[in-house]
Design an enzyme around this catalytic site. Structure first.
Site, PDB file in Angstrom:
ATOM      1  N   GLU A   1       0.889  -1.173   0.000  1.00  0.00           N
ATOM      2  CA  GLU A   1       0.000   0.000   0.000  1.00  0.00           C
ATOM      3  C   GLU A   1       0.918   1.212   0.000  1.00  0.00           C
ATOM      4  O   GLU A   1       1.423   1.619   1.045  1.00  0.00           O
ATOM      5  CB  GLU A   1      -0.896  -0.014   1.251  1.00  0.00           C
TER       6      GLU A   1
ATOM      7  N   CYS B   1      -2.329   9.515   2.529  1.00  0.00           N
ATOM      8  CA  CYS B   1      -1.834   8.914   1.283  1.00  0.00           C
ATOM      9  C   CYS B   1      -2.714   9.236   0.087  1.00  0.00           C
ATOM     10  O   CYS B   1      -2.212   9.367  -1.023  1.00  0.00           O
ATOM     11  CB  CYS B   1      -1.706   7.407   1.447  1.00  0.00           C
TER      12      CYS B   1
HETATM   13  P1  NAD Z   1       8.141   4.706   5.037  1.00  0.00           P
HETATM   14  O1  NAD Z   1       8.158   3.899   3.798  1.00  0.00           O
HETATM   15  O2  NAD Z   1       9.278   5.593   5.322  1.00  0.00           O
HETATM   16  O3  NAD Z   1       7.957   3.768   6.336  1.00  0.00           O
HETATM   17  C1  NAD Z   1       6.964   2.773   6.463  1.00  0.00           C
HETATM   18  C2  NAD Z   1       7.482   1.653   7.361  1.00  0.00           C
HETATM   19  O4  NAD Z   1       8.642   1.089   6.779  1.00  0.00           O
HETATM   20  C3  NAD Z   1       7.882   2.114   8.761  1.00  0.00           C
HETATM   21  O5  NAD Z   1       7.418   1.150   9.691  1.00  0.00           O
HETATM   22  C4  NAD Z   1       9.393   2.146   8.716  1.00  0.00           C
HETATM   23  O6  NAD Z   1       9.997   1.843   9.951  1.00  0.00           O
HETATM   24  C5  NAD Z   1       9.718   1.071   7.708  1.00  0.00           C
HETATM   25  N1  NAD Z   1      10.975   1.328   6.998  1.00  0.00           N
HETATM   26  C6  NAD Z   1      11.576   2.518   6.761  1.00  0.00           C
HETATM   27  N2  NAD Z   1      12.724   2.356   6.069  1.00  0.00           N
HETATM   28  C7  NAD Z   1      12.856   1.026   5.861  1.00  0.00           C
HETATM   29  C8  NAD Z   1      13.828   0.227   5.214  1.00  0.00           C
HETATM   30  N3  NAD Z   1      14.896   0.753   4.623  1.00  0.00           N
HETATM   31  N4  NAD Z   1      13.634  -1.103   5.192  1.00  0.00           N
HETATM   32  C9  NAD Z   1      12.544  -1.661   5.757  1.00  0.00           C
HETATM   33  N5  NAD Z   1      11.594  -0.935   6.385  1.00  0.00           N
HETATM   34  C10 NAD Z   1      11.735   0.383   6.444  1.00  0.00           C
HETATM   35  O7  NAD Z   1       6.771   5.522   4.959  1.00  0.00           O
HETATM   36  P2  NAD Z   1       6.255   6.647   5.940  1.00  0.00           P
HETATM   37  O8  NAD Z   1       7.108   7.861   5.776  1.00  0.00           O
HETATM   38  O9  NAD Z   1       6.065   6.094   7.298  1.00  0.00           O
HETATM   39  O10 NAD Z   1       4.805   6.909   5.324  1.00  0.00           O
HETATM   40  C11 NAD Z   1       4.571   7.809   4.296  1.00  0.00           C
HETATM   41  C12 NAD Z   1       4.345   7.120   2.982  1.00  0.00           C
HETATM   42  O11 NAD Z   1       3.405   6.098   3.114  1.00  0.00           O
HETATM   43  C13 NAD Z   1       3.789   8.042   1.905  1.00  0.00           C
HETATM   44  O12 NAD Z   1       4.404   7.772   0.684  1.00  0.00           O
HETATM   45  C14 NAD Z   1       2.315   7.669   1.868  1.00  0.00           C
HETATM   46  O13 NAD Z   1       1.680   7.955   0.643  1.00  0.00           O
HETATM   47  C15 NAD Z   1       2.381   6.215   2.112  1.00  0.00           C
HETATM   48  N6  NAD Z   1       1.119   5.734   2.637  1.00  0.00           N
HETATM   49  C16 NAD Z   1       0.370   4.905   1.873  1.00  0.00           C
HETATM   50  C17 NAD Z   1      -0.860   4.484   2.349  1.00  0.00           C
HETATM   51  C18 NAD Z   1      -1.739   3.574   1.552  1.00  0.00           C
HETATM   52  O14 NAD Z   1      -2.698   3.071   2.131  1.00  0.00           O
HETATM   53  N7  NAD Z   1      -1.490   3.331   0.292  1.00  0.00           N
HETATM   54  C19 NAD Z   1      -1.292   4.889   3.603  1.00  0.00           C
HETATM   55  C20 NAD Z   1      -0.476   5.740   4.350  1.00  0.00           C
HETATM   56  C21 NAD Z   1       0.731   6.146   3.866  1.00  0.00           C
END
Ligand code: NAD
Length: 461
Positions: A216, A250
């Site tokens: 997602e 998002c």
């Molecule tokens: P992110 O990708 O930075 O982090 C998400 C999760 O991944 C966190 O738990 C984080 O600890 C983990 N993570 C971070 N770096 C990692 C790595 N290198 N390896 C493995 N795991 C890692 O996202 P965010 O900043 O928390 O959220 C914002 C993003 O999420 C935006 O792009 C937003 O559009 C998207 N989003 C999508 C939805 C959806 O339903 N499609 C919903 C909410 C947010």
């Protein structure tokens, strides 16, 4: 004296969950229903703490915290409990001419032990909504909340500890390193919500074990406001969807493509709505703040890339940024390349619908797309030409509130979908079973039957 809490490594935790899954305990309807009840009771127990944590981490108002995080989850649990018996029932499907005497059905099997990785923007809802699907489908689960919202993560851990034993469902708090360690394990399913960039990393890690995934992800979700749109409705609904959670949603409208004949009137209308709903944001108590300095600085840098129609006020101390509309965006501006994920709304005029279709289809498939128009023909053209996760006509965001619609992206905005029955299906393997009769055995399929080929050719044309 209480026994000390067992400190398990991540690997041991996964093994423990696997052993529990193998006991078959998670699979009965009664078990799943009572676990969903425990989950709801535990959330209710910690509801006040959760609202406080959402306020501390993001300055979310109580109303926002309840409607977009907690109420959404109560509703999803209630509906899942009501429908689960029906969802779990094997689905009978028809056969073809060669299936005489045979019955075919799809059985929904839990995958096993699943991993759920959550982001920070709706830190509670986006961790727990997939968990409801995982429980409903009969899995065990490890949930990793975002490290950027530590207060919510701590309350989530307490909620899950109160409701469940760690052999069944557990929260593992931690940052990128913890996520990497989790991803190094073999899972039966991975459900990831977050950025497209990290989605790639998750997909690679999953590929190592051939683990199925739901991604997602995010991206830029455009809004098209056509010449014949109801402008005051468009301005009001876009303002609501854009500045809810300070644009950190998002599926928030990322930018607006407006028919040039309506630009001036639209800008005035959205300015009025923004002030009426959110004041100037910076001084407004109930306006969500930006999650951290890095995101705040990234957003501030966009303010230089065009003209400010209104807004642009910032306070780095409180991490607040005013609802902002920008026009005359520079050619190579980052604000039109990155997902904005903040309270800045670029508004760009167009002349012909063709230009809009070309502009959007030249870019990665959006997670959401919104169209404001009174014309069925305009709607038909947009739907026919553009690929995107989901969206609305004459509204924004509301598509994700209907649990009967699958919610997810396509291409760079993600793969797979959930909510309602789709969550149950996402966390279930659809096992195909064909049951044949032994009352008779048609000889026609066997190679020593005379005329087999002729009959088969007659049936399979
Ligand atoms: P992110 O990708 O930075 O982090 C998400 C999760 O991944 C966190 O738990 C984080 O600890 C983990 N993570 C971070 N770096 C990692 C790595 N290198 N390896 C493995 N795991 C890692 O996202 P965010 O900043 O928390 O959220 C914002 C993003 O999420 C935006 O792009 C937003 O559009 C998207 N989003 C999508 C939805 C959806 O339903 N499609 C919903 C909410 C947010």
């Amino acid at each position: 004296m209480l026994a000390p809490i067992e400190q398990l490594t991540i690997e041991e935790l996964v093994q423990k969950q696997r052993r529990f899954f193998k006991t078959q305990a998670t699979k009965s309807l009664a078990f799943r229903l009572s676990m969903l009840t425990f989950l709801k009771e535990s959330i209710q127990h910690y509801e006040v703490e959760l609202i406080e944590a959402l306020h501390k981490d993001l300055n979310k108002s109580e109303l926002d915290a309840f409607t977009t995080e907690i109420g959404f989850i109560y509703d999803e649990i209630t509906r899942t409990k009501r429908e689960l018996k029906r969802w779990m029932r094997p689905k009978r499907v028809r056969g073809t001419a060669i299936h005489l005497g045979m019955k075919s059905e799809i059985q929904y099997d839990p995958y096993g032990t699943v991993l759920i990785l959550a982001p920070w923007n709706y830190p509670f809802q986006l961790a727990v909504a997939p968990l409801i699907g995982a429980i409903a489908a009969g899995n065990t689960a490890v949930v990793k909340p975002s490290e950027l919202t530590p207060h919510v993560a701590a309350v989530l851990t307490k909620i899950l500890e109160r409701a469940f034993a760690d052999r069944y469902v557990v929260s593992v708090e931690g940052d990128k390193e913890t996520a990497e360690e989790l991803l190094a394990q073999k899972w039966d399913y991975i459900f990831f919500t977050g950025s497209t960039q990290v989605g790639r990393i998750v997909n690679k890690a999953a590929a190592e074990h051939l683990t199925p995934v739901t991604l997602e992800l995010g991206g830029k979700s455009p809004v098209i406001v056509h010449a014949d749109a109801d402008l005051s409705i468009a301005a009001k609904r876009i303002a609501w969807g854009k500045w809810m959670n300070a644009g950190q949603t998002c599926v928030a409208p990322d930018y607006v493509l407006i028919h040039e004949s309506q630009q001036e009137a639209f800008l005035e209308a959205i300015k009025k709505e923004a002030f009426a709903m959110f004041g100037n944001g910076v001084g407004t108590k109930r306006f969500t703040r930006i999650v951290n300095e890095a995101h705040f600085d990234r957003l501030t840098s966009y303010l230089e890339e065009g003209d400010l129609f209104f807004g642009g006020d910032t306070d780095r101390e409180t991490l607040k940024m005013a609802p902002t509309v920008m026009t005359n965006i520079q050619g190579d501006a980052n604000v039109m390349k990155d997902e904005i994920f903040g309270p800045i709304l670029p508004v760009i005029p167009y002349r012909q619908l063709d230009e809009v279709i070309e502009f959007i289809s030249d870019r990665p498939h959006p997670l959401a797309l919104y169209l404001f128009t009174a014309s069925k023909e305009v709607e038909r053209l947009v739907m026919k030409h553009l690929t995107f996760g989901g969206g609305c006509v004459n509204d924004v965001i509301m598509h994700l509130t209907n649990p009967n619609l699958p919610f997810g992206g396509v291409g760079e905005s993600g793969m797979g979908a959930y909510h309602g029955r789709y969550s149950f299906e996402t966390f279930s393997h659809a096992k195909s079973i064909l049951r044949n009769t032994t009352a008779f055995d048609l000889p026609v399929r066997y190679p020593n039957f005379k005329g087999t080929e002729k009959i088969i050719r007659l049936i399979q044309r």
